[in-house]
Scaffold this motif. Structure first.
Motif, PDB file in Angstrom:
ATOM      1  N   GLY A  21      13.364  -5.119   2.396  1.00 41.81           N
ATOM      2  CA  GLY A  21      12.735  -4.331   3.378  1.00 41.81           C
ATOM      3  C   GLY A  21      13.587  -4.703   4.821  1.00 41.81           C
ATOM      4  N   TYR A  27       5.903  -3.748   7.824  1.00 34.66           N
ATOM      5  CA  TYR A  27       6.571  -2.903   6.774  1.00 34.66           C
ATOM      6  C   TYR A  27       7.481  -3.496   5.997  1.00 34.66           C
ATOM      7  CZ  TYR A  27       3.988   1.645   7.585  1.00 34.66           C
ATOM      8  OH  TYR A  27       3.251   2.692   7.570  1.00 34.66           O
ATOM      9  N   VAL A  57       7.488   1.265  -5.242  1.00 34.56           N
ATOM     10  CA  VAL A  57       6.234   1.522  -4.765  1.00 34.56           C
ATOM     11  C   VAL A  57       5.748   3.095  -5.028  1.00 34.56           C
ATOM     12  CG1 VAL A  57       4.917   1.950  -2.232  1.00 34.56           C
ATOM     13  CG2 VAL A  57       7.029   0.381  -2.422  1.00 34.56           C
ATOM     14  N   TRP A  92      -0.189  -0.043   0.348  1.00 31.24           N
ATOM     15  CA  TRP A  92       0.942   0.185  -0.548  1.00 31.24           C
ATOM     16  C   TRP A  92       0.676  -0.397  -1.945  1.00 31.24           C
ATOM     17  CZ3 TRP A  92       6.525   0.313   1.799  1.00 31.24           C
ATOM     18  CH2 TRP A  92       6.293   0.377   3.145  1.00 31.24           C
ATOM     19  N   SER A 148       6.723  -3.946   1.929  1.00 33.00           N
ATOM     20  CA  SER A 148       7.588  -3.148   0.924  1.00 33.00           C
ATOM     21  C   SER A 148       8.130  -4.047  -0.174  1.00 33.00           C
ATOM     22  CB  SER A 148       8.734  -2.276   1.752  1.00 33.00           C
ATOM     23  OG  SER A 148       9.567  -3.181   2.265  1.00 33.00           O
ATOM     24  N   GLU A 151      12.987   2.352   0.542  1.00 35.72           N
ATOM     25  CA  GLU A 151      11.492   1.655   1.116  1.00 35.72           C
ATOM     26  C   GLU A 151      10.467   2.378  -0.206  1.00 35.72           C
ATOM     27  OE1 GLU A 151       9.670   1.735   5.387  1.00 35.72           O
ATOM     28  OE2 GLU A 151       9.615   3.931   4.642  1.00 35.72           O
ATOM     29  N   ARG A 152      10.850   3.203  -0.963  1.00 41.50           N
ATOM     30  CA  ARG A 152      10.021   3.522  -1.942  1.00 41.50           C
ATOM     31  C   ARG A 152      10.066   3.181  -3.440  1.00 41.50           C
ATOM     32  NH1 ARG A 152       9.063   5.791   2.346  1.00 41.50           N
ATOM     33  NH2 ARG A 152       7.289   6.935   2.884  1.00 41.50           N
TER      34      ARG A 152
END
Length: 358
Positions: free
Chosen positions: A277, A74, A30, A50, A78, A26-27
């Protein structure tokens, strides 16, 4: 080691691995995720931002639908952040962490146009707060995209039209928007993509076509490009066969189309995006399912261990029986409810991925 204990350990390891994998994926791309609130006229509006690792190409506002929250967006957020966009997720009035409420009568609810008209009037302060916030954070001439799902898509189109002369609106993304006459024409909002799930129970293809040609909607063909990106008049209706109304924000085909549409609006060609995502949400859903199985193993394992401590009897001694009862009757159901809630929220992504419709 008993089979139940071995299964508990193995599933616990898999549960933790899936959650860690989802968190790490997820990161990817980001730089930061943070939440804050903006205020206007006594109204508190919750947002989550984000920030991309790469050099920012612009800002995107995403608004969720009714009876949801910004967290529902989300998966799309993402993937957009990984593509270099700063994504601002906004809770609607009376949803999530945002104050206020929609006041609608039974008569209003019987007439969708009447209801949307009232919502348009009641969200004036809400929209003004978002616009003022954007003017504060945007760099000079920074590109901005407005997007949303269901009622959030309706609000996104309204916002895009309201700021079109003041801000550099690049495109507008409307996922299953309810129809309201007068907010869309051939050039407002700019570069409009309308996305639908084939199995949407509330917003049919005939409703979406009304936005592109209200006088003769039957001539509109899904997947066909109308207008031009160069002058902001591009329009298209995209239909995915994977999802219904609830699952559209998780639909990997819709997410990929949104990324492609925004690239086209920027004049960028040939970039292939993978909807990570959706995969991340599937990992969370699978972890939730495994978590339920783990919780189900707790009572027999605890009872067995306590029985061994009390002398190997079939049932533990009285002092241990109380603990067993608490674990079995109180803790176990509570943990099951919590994990089941997480599982169900993630299962919608699996349903969208496989074409299953709830």
């Amino acid at each position: 080691m008993k089979r139940s204990t071995a299964a508990f350990i193995a599933m616990s390891a898999l549960f933790v691995s899936l959650l860690i994998s989802a968190h790490c994926l997820e990161r990817v791309g980001v730089a930061n995720i943070y939440s804050t609130k903006i205020y206007s006229g006594g109204l508190s509006i919750a947002i989550t931002a984000w920030e991309p690792v790469e050099e920012r190409v612009g800002t995107i506002i995403l608004i969720h639908g009714v009876l949801a929250s910004k967290e529902m967006m989300y998966p799309l957020a993402s993937d957009l952040a990984r593509a270099g966009w700063r994504v601002i997720l906004v809770d609607q009035m009376g949803h999530g962490g945002t104050e206020g409420q929609y006041i609608l009568s039974t008569k209003d609810l019987e007439d969708s146009v009447r209801a949307l008209g009232k919502i348009l009037n009641q969200t004036k302060g809400y929209r003004k707060a978002i616009i003022n916030y954007l003017k504060d954070i945007l760099a000079p001439n920074e590109s901005i995209v407005f997007g949303g799902h269901s009622l959030g898509a309706f609000l996104a189109m309204v916002l895009a039209g309201e700021v079109q002369k003041d801000l550099n609106v690049l495109a507008t993304i409307a996922i299953a928007p309810p129809y309201f006459p007068g907010i869309v024409n051939s050039s407002t909002p700019r570069n409009l993509l309308i996305c639908l799930g084939k199995h949407d129970e509330f917003i049919g293809l005939d409703i979406a076509k009304m936005y592109l040609n209200p006088t003769n909607p039957v001539v509109i063909k899904p997947g066909r490009l109308y207008g031009s990106f160069s002058n902001g008049t591009a329009r298209m209706i995209f239909v995915s066969e994977l999802s219904d109304h609830l699952l559209e924000p998780y639909d990997p085909k819709i997410i990929s189309k949104v990324l492609e549409w925004i690239d086209n609006a920027r004049g960028v060609k040939g970039v292939r995006h993978v909807a990570l995502g959706t995969l991340i949400a599937e990992f969370k859903a699978l972890a939730g399912l495994i978590g339920i199985a783990i919780v189900a193993l707790i009572p027999p394992i605890v009872s067995s261990k306590l029985g061994m401590i009390s002398g190997g009897k079939r049932f533990p001694a009285i002092e241990y029986a109380k603990t067993t009862i608490v674990v079995s009757i109180v803790v176990w159901p509570l943990l099951t409810v919590v994990l089941l809630a997480g599982f169900l929220s993630g299962m919608v992504t699996i349903a969208g991925r496989t074409g299953y419709v709830v």
